[in-house]
Design a protein around this motif. Sequence first.
Motif, mmCIF file in Angstrom:
data_model
loop_
_atom_site.group_PDB
_atom_site.id
_atom_site.type_symbol
_atom_site.label_atom_id
_atom_site.label_comp_id
_atom_site.label_asym_id
_atom_site.label_seq_id
_atom_site.Cartn_x
_atom_site.Cartn_y
_atom_site.Cartn_z
ATOM 1 N N PRO A 1 -37.137 36.872 -59.707
ATOM 2 C CA PRO A 1 -37.734 36.499 -58.754
ATOM 3 C C PRO A 1 -37.899 35.201 -60.165
ATOM 4 C CG PRO A 1 -37.854 38.931 -59.467
ATOM 5 C CD PRO A 1 -36.392 38.552 -59.980
ATOM 6 N N SER B 1 -32.416 34.264 -56.052
ATOM 7 C CA SER B 1 -33.688 34.484 -56.198
ATOM 8 C C SER B 1 -33.912 35.665 -55.763
ATOM 9 C CB SER B 1 -34.818 33.845 -54.652
ATOM 10 O OG SER B 1 -34.813 32.363 -55.098
ATOM 11 N N ARG B 2 -33.563 37.389 -54.848
ATOM 12 C CA ARG B 2 -34.133 38.699 -55.388
ATOM 13 C C ARG B 2 -33.825 39.011 -55.830
ATOM 14 N NH1 ARG B 2 -31.365 37.401 -49.888
ATOM 15 N NH2 ARG B 2 -29.796 38.150 -50.478
ATOM 16 N N SER B 3 -32.407 38.795 -56.808
ATOM 17 C CA SER B 3 -32.429 39.331 -57.632
ATOM 18 C C SER B 3 -32.966 39.196 -59.530
ATOM 19 C CB SER B 3 -30.921 39.122 -58.544
ATOM 20 O OG SER B 3 -30.071 39.849 -57.444
ATOM 21 N N SER C 1 -34.878 29.427 -54.480
ATOM 22 C CA SER C 1 -34.978 29.489 -52.808
ATOM 23 C C SER C 1 -35.496 28.127 -51.841
ATOM 24 C CB SER C 1 -34.678 30.656 -52.447
ATOM 25 O OG SER C 1 -36.173 31.375 -52.149
ATOM 26 N N ASP D 1 -30.436 32.243 -51.954
ATOM 27 C CA ASP D 1 -31.515 33.607 -52.210
ATOM 28 C C ASP D 1 -31.045 35.187 -52.643
ATOM 29 O OD1 ASP D 1 -32.621 32.281 -49.642
ATOM 30 O OD2 ASP D 1 -31.763 32.363 -48.676
ATOM 31 N N GLU D 2 -29.646 35.000 -53.112
ATOM 32 C CA GLU D 2 -28.948 36.004 -53.430
ATOM 33 C C GLU D 2 -29.510 35.838 -54.856
ATOM 34 O OE1 GLU D 2 -25.331 37.689 -55.327
ATOM 35 O OE2 GLU D 2 -24.944 36.178 -53.519
#
Length: 672
Positions: A462, A458-460, A405, A455-456
Motif C-alpha cells: 500500500p 497495491s493491495r500487497s 492502482s 491492483d495486486e
Amino acid sequence: MTDPQTILAGLNPAQREAAEAVRGPVAILAGAGTGKTTTITRRIASQVASGAFEARRILAVTFTDKAAGELRARLAALGVEGVEARTFHAAALAQLAQLWPRHAGTPLGEVLDHKAPLLASLANALPAPHKFLPRRDLASEIEWAKNRMVPPERYLDEVAATGHEPPIPTELMDRVYRGYERRKGATGRLDFEDMLAQAVRMLDEFPRAAEQVRARYHAFTVDEFQDVNPLQAALLDRWLGGRDELCVVGDDYQTIYGFTGATPGYLLGFARRFPRARIVALEENYRSTPEVLAVANRLAPRLGGFEKRLRATRPPGPAPVARAAPSEAAEVGFVVEEARRLHRDQGVPYEEMAVLYRINARSERFEEALAAAHVPYQVRDGAFLRRPGPRAALHRLRSADGEVSTAVARVTNALGFDAGAAAPGGASAEVDVDGGSAEEVTRQADLARLRDLADEFSRSNPEATIADFLTELGRRFAAEGEGRGVNLLTYHRAKGLEFDAVFLPRLLDGELPFRSGRSRAPVQEERRLLYVGITRARRHLAITWPADVRGGPSPFLDELGLRPAAPPRTGGRVSGAPRTGAARAAGGGDVDGTTADGDLYEGLRRWRKERAGRDGVPAYVVFHDATLAAIAAREPRSLGELFGIPGVGPAKLERYGPEVLAVVAAAGAPGD
C-alpha cells in the motif's frame, strides 16, 4: 557447374520427378516437412545444368527476404550463380526503378515504410471507441482491399458482396480508406501494395517496358503459391505474358493468410489454367514422427483441396498428449513443468521447444510462469511489456503520480481501455470486444492484465510508488531473452518453422476457431492454422485446454479424435490421477485425461494466502500461481520431489516445504 546426376542425388521419387521436369508448367504440391525448398532448388539447378535456361533468365519469387536468401545460398552450394531470387515486392520495385522513369517520364515516388504516419490523424478523428483501435488494424484492412485490387470507390460494394467484416463500421472504414489514398497521392508516395499495382500498370500501359521484362526473364518459380493474392497473381500474369514456363510450389492445407487477401484458389486452379501442367505431390515427411503425423492426418479429410496424406520417414516417438486441465493456471503449470521435464530427462534444448497460441495476448501468463521457474524464453511476436498497450501505458506511468492502482487505471482509461470488454477476472478471462480484431483483443487483454497486476501490487504494497511497481514488472518478466529459451509465438508466426517439442494450449471454442463479439474467423482457415501448429512438431506434441473457461473445448478436438470425456471426480481429485512421482512426470498416451487436482490447487492457494498474511508479504512472493498448479499436478510426497518442481528453489523449499507437503498429504487422505 554441378553435373545433373549429382544434383538429383538423394531425392525421393516424387522429388526427382519434380526436379527433372525442367520445362513448365509444373505444380509441386508440397506437404509440410516434405523438402519443398530442396526440391525447387534442385529443379532450378537442373534447368541450368540441362541447358533449358540460363541462370540469369530465371526469376524465383519468394514471400520473405529470408527465404530468398536461403534459395540463393542453396543454389550457390549446387554451383548455380546468377538466378534472381526476390520477393514479389522487391522484384516489382527493381523493375519500376529501372523502367518507370524511362517509359512514364515521371519520378517513381518515395516508398512508405509503413502506413501509420498517414493514418494517425484519420484514426484520431474517429469517434470513440474506434479512435483507440490499433493503427495496424486500419492498415491491414486497407491492405486487404488493395491486395484484392479494390479501389476506394468499390470498397463498399466489395465488403457487401463478400460478407467481409472491417475492424470498424464499414462507412467509417470507407472514409479512412479514401482519406488515406488522398493523402498518399497528395504527397506523391507509394505503399507496398502500390509497388505491385504500379508494376502491373507499367506493363499494361507501356508495351516496350513489358517486352524488356519478358526478354529478361524466361522461366519463373513461385514458392508458397497457396498464399498468392489477386494483386500478386495479376503481376505474375504480366511477367509471363502468355507463356507457361512456370513452376509453382505450395500446400493448400497451409493457407492461413486469408485476412490479407491470400487464396489457395490459384494453386487449386492451376491445372485448369494450364491443362498440360504436370502435378507432383510430395508426401514423404522428413520432419515429424509417425505419431505426430497421425494426428495431423486426421484433419486432412476436412481441409479440402488436394488430398495429401503425409508419410513419416522418421522412427517412432512418444505418443502425443491431449490433456484437459482444471484451470488456466493448471494448464500453464503443466506446460512449464513438461518443458522442464523434457529438458532435464530428454535433453531437449529449450530453444527447440515452442508454445503456440492464437493471439499475442496469451503469451503473458507463460512469460510470467517461465520467469518464475527460471526457464529462459523468447517471445517472437512481442513480449507483454513490449506490446503496444503495456508499452504505451508504461511510458505514461513514468511521469504519473498518485497511488499505483489509481494511476494505472487513469492511464489505461486514457489509452481506451474498455472496462466492459473484459469479463470478470480481467485478462485471465475471455476478452470479448464487439467486432474487435485479434490485435484489439490483445490490446484490451493486455491493458486489463496490467490493471490486475497493479491492483495486486497495491493491495500487497500500500505504500509503494509507481517506480516500485515498474521495478516489480521488470523483475516479474525478467527471463525473456533474445534468441534463447522456449519460443513463445502465434500460429501465424510459426509458419515455416519446426521444433522438437510443440505445445498447443487453449484449444477452446472461441480461441481456435477464433471469434470476438460479432467477428468470427473463417472456420476452414482456423482449421488449417491448427494443422500448421501440429506439423511444426518433430517429436513431442502436447495439446491442452482449461476446463474452467467458458465456451468449452474446441470442436477441432472432436475432429482429431482427441477429446476424452470429462474426467469424473472422486473424493475431491480427478479419477485416475497418477500418484507416483514417475507417473506424474510422464506424458500421457494418445488421449490423456489426467489433470492436476483442482481441489488441491485451491487448497494450496488458501494456504498461500494464510502464510503470506503471517509473513506480511505479497502472495506471489510465497509462490506464483503456476508453481502451485505444478505442485497440484505432481502431488509431491517428499522434499526431494517438491524440489524438482519449477519455482521451488532451496530457500523456498526450506521455508515452505513441510507446510506444502502437509497440504498435499491432507488433500489425498482417505475420505477427502
